[in-house]
Motif scaffolding. Structure first.
Motif, mmCIF file in Angstrom:
data_model
loop_
_atom_site.group_PDB
_atom_site.id
_atom_site.type_symbol
_atom_site.label_atom_id
_atom_site.label_comp_id
_atom_site.label_asym_id
_atom_site.label_seq_id
_atom_site.Cartn_x
_atom_site.Cartn_y
_atom_site.Cartn_z
ATOM 1 N N GLN A 34 15.782 26.400 27.795
ATOM 2 C CA GLN A 34 14.438 26.989 27.752
ATOM 3 C C GLN A 34 14.292 27.858 26.497
ATOM 4 O O GLN A 34 13.282 27.787 25.803
ATOM 5 C CB GLN A 34 14.185 27.825 29.008
ATOM 6 C CG GLN A 34 12.782 28.392 29.083
ATOM 7 C CD GLN A 34 12.556 29.193 30.360
ATOM 8 O OE1 GLN A 34 13.461 29.363 31.160
ATOM 9 N NE2 GLN A 34 11.356 29.683 30.534
ATOM 10 N N SER A 35 15.316 28.646 26.196
ATOM 11 C CA SER A 35 15.287 29.486 24.995
ATOM 12 C C SER A 35 15.184 28.625 23.742
ATOM 13 O O SER A 35 14.442 28.947 22.816
ATOM 14 C CB SER A 35 16.536 30.351 24.909
ATOM 15 O OG SER A 35 16.588 31.246 25.999
ATOM 16 N N ASN A 36 15.931 27.521 23.723
ATOM 17 C CA ASN A 36 15.877 26.614 22.572
ATOM 18 C C ASN A 36 14.480 26.020 22.412
ATOM 19 O O ASN A 36 13.973 25.917 21.294
ATOM 20 C CB ASN A 36 16.903 25.490 22.712
ATOM 21 C CG ASN A 36 18.321 25.977 22.509
ATOM 22 O OD1 ASN A 36 18.536 27.045 21.950
ATOM 23 N ND2 ASN A 36 19.286 25.194 22.966
ATOM 24 N N LEU A 37 13.875 25.634 23.530
ATOM 25 C CA LEU A 37 12.517 25.070 23.466
ATOM 26 C C LEU A 37 11.521 26.109 22.958
ATOM 27 O O LEU A 37 10.657 25.801 22.137
ATOM 28 C CB LEU A 37 12.083 24.555 24.841
ATOM 29 C CG LEU A 37 12.738 23.255 25.295
ATOM 30 C CD1 LEU A 37 12.338 22.936 26.730
ATOM 31 C CD2 LEU A 37 12.351 22.110 24.367
ATOM 32 N N VAL A 38 11.653 27.343 23.427
ATOM 33 C CA VAL A 38 10.761 28.413 22.972
ATOM 34 C C VAL A 38 10.948 28.640 21.473
ATOM 35 O O VAL A 38 9.970 28.761 20.726
ATOM 36 C CB VAL A 38 11.011 29.717 23.767
ATOM 37 C CG1 VAL A 38 10.302 30.898 23.137
ATOM 38 C CG2 VAL A 38 10.570 29.541 25.218
ATOM 39 N N SER A 39 12.206 28.653 21.023
ATOM 40 C CA SER A 39 12.494 28.827 19.591
ATOM 41 C C SER A 39 11.893 27.691 18.776
ATOM 42 O O SER A 39 11.280 27.917 17.735
ATOM 43 C CB SER A 39 13.990 28.861 19.320
ATOM 44 O OG SER A 39 14.612 29.852 20.084
ATOM 45 N N LYS A 40 12.056 26.464 19.271
ATOM 46 C CA LYS A 40 11.500 25.309 18.564
ATOM 47 C C LYS A 40 9.978 25.403 18.495
ATOM 48 O O LYS A 40 9.377 25.099 17.460
ATOM 49 C CB LYS A 40 11.913 24.004 19.249
ATOM 50 C CG LYS A 40 13.351 23.613 19.001
ATOM 51 C CD LYS A 40 13.691 22.310 19.704
ATOM 52 C CE LYS A 40 15.155 21.943 19.505
ATOM 53 N NZ LYS A 40 15.514 20.713 20.215
ATOM 54 N N CYS A 41 9.369 25.818 19.591
ATOM 55 C CA CYS A 41 7.904 25.967 19.616
ATOM 56 C C CYS A 41 7.452 27.013 18.607
ATOM 57 O O CYS A 41 6.474 26.813 17.881
ATOM 58 C CB CYS A 41 7.410 26.344 21.005
ATOM 59 S SG CYS A 41 7.453 24.973 22.168
ATOM 60 N N LYS A 42 8.178 28.130 18.549
ATOM 61 C CA LYS A 42 7.817 29.190 17.598
ATOM 62 C C LYS A 42 7.986 28.712 16.164
ATOM 63 O O LYS A 42 7.142 28.972 15.308
ATOM 64 C CB LYS A 42 8.656 30.448 17.848
ATOM 65 C CG LYS A 42 8.224 31.204 19.081
ATOM 66 C CD LYS A 42 9.041 32.455 19.294
ATOM 67 C CE LYS A 42 8.574 33.182 20.549
ATOM 68 N NZ LYS A 42 9.362 34.383 20.820
ATOM 69 N N ARG A 43 9.079 27.995 15.885
ATOM 70 C CA ARG A 43 9.295 27.464 14.529
ATOM 71 C C ARG A 43 8.197 26.464 14.168
ATOM 72 O O ARG A 43 7.665 26.471 13.067
ATOM 73 C CB ARG A 43 10.669 26.803 14.415
ATOM 74 C CG ARG A 43 11.808 27.800 14.271
ATOM 75 C CD ARG A 43 13.090 27.126 13.786
ATOM 76 N NE ARG A 43 13.545 26.042 14.639
ATOM 77 C CZ ARG A 43 14.357 26.183 15.682
ATOM 78 N NH1 ARG A 43 14.801 27.385 16.011
ATOM 79 N NH2 ARG A 43 14.721 25.144 16.394
ATOM 80 N N PHE A 44 7.861 25.600 15.129
ATOM 81 C CA PHE A 44 6.800 24.614 14.891
ATOM 82 C C PHE A 44 5.474 25.320 14.629
ATOM 83 O O PHE A 44 4.733 24.930 13.721
ATOM 84 C CB PHE A 44 6.672 23.680 16.098
ATOM 85 C CG PHE A 44 5.587 22.659 15.937
ATOM 86 C CD1 PHE A 44 5.773 21.565 15.103
ATOM 87 C CD2 PHE A 44 4.377 22.799 16.596
ATOM 88 C CE1 PHE A 44 4.768 20.630 14.939
ATOM 89 C CE2 PHE A 44 3.374 21.865 16.430
ATOM 90 C CZ PHE A 44 3.571 20.776 15.613
ATOM 91 N N GLU A 45 5.190 26.362 15.410
ATOM 92 C CA GLU A 45 3.947 27.115 15.214
ATOM 93 C C GLU A 45 3.933 27.767 13.835
ATOM 94 O O GLU A 45 2.911 27.747 13.138
ATOM 95 C CB GLU A 45 3.798 28.185 16.294
ATOM 96 C CG GLU A 45 2.491 28.936 16.219
ATOM 97 C CD GLU A 45 2.343 29.998 17.301
ATOM 98 O OE1 GLU A 45 1.260 30.588 17.382
ATOM 99 O OE2 GLU A 45 3.313 30.238 18.047
ATOM 100 N N GLN A 46 5.058 28.328 13.384
ATOM 101 C CA GLN A 46 5.135 28.927 12.047
ATOM 102 C C GLN A 46 4.910 27.874 10.971
ATOM 103 O O GLN A 46 4.162 28.101 10.017
ATOM 104 C CB GLN A 46 6.501 29.595 11.842
ATOM 105 C CG GLN A 46 6.670 30.897 12.598
ATOM 106 C CD GLN A 46 8.081 31.464 12.461
ATOM 107 O OE1 GLN A 46 9.000 30.760 12.067
ATOM 108 N NE2 GLN A 46 8.241 32.730 12.793
#
Length: 111
Positions: A37-49
């Motif tokens: 879940q943490s990895n998915l959140v990190s990926k989402c944040k990176r994608f958003e950036q």
């Protein structure tokens, strides 16, 4: 919010009860789910950036294109004005040359 708190309670319950052999597996499963879940959140944040950066770059490039188009339009107008001025100067010089040639012929006739 209720489902999250009940999930947390289940995780605490799973972690604190059960036999010795099943506890590490359940803890490992809960930890892996949390990590995933943490990895998915990190990926989402990176994608958003990356998405925001792409939008900013797109806006910047669009502004550059508008600026270049305005400069090109201005240059085309200036070029047309210069060509018109050159054409007028050429015509004026041609007429002046013809007048001078006529004057020379008249003077030669008078001599």
């Amino acid at each position: 919010a209720d489902s999250i708190s009940s999930d947390e309670e289940e995780m605490r319950t799973l972690g604190s009860s059960g036999s010795e052999s099943s506890t590490p597996d359940k803890k490992a499963t809960a930890a892996s789910i949390f990590t995933e879940q943490s990895n998915l959140v990190s990926k989402c944040k990176r994608f958003e950036q990356k998405y925001r950066m792409a939008l900013e770059q797109k806006g910047y490039l669009e502004e550059l294109v508008r600026l270049r188009e305005a400069q090109l339009s201005e240059a085309v107008s200036h070029n047309k004005a210069l060509q018109q001025s050159l054409g007028d100067a050429h015509l004026s010089h041609t007429l002046e040359k013809q007048q001078l040639e006529y004057i020379i012929v008249e003077l030669q006739n008078q001599l």
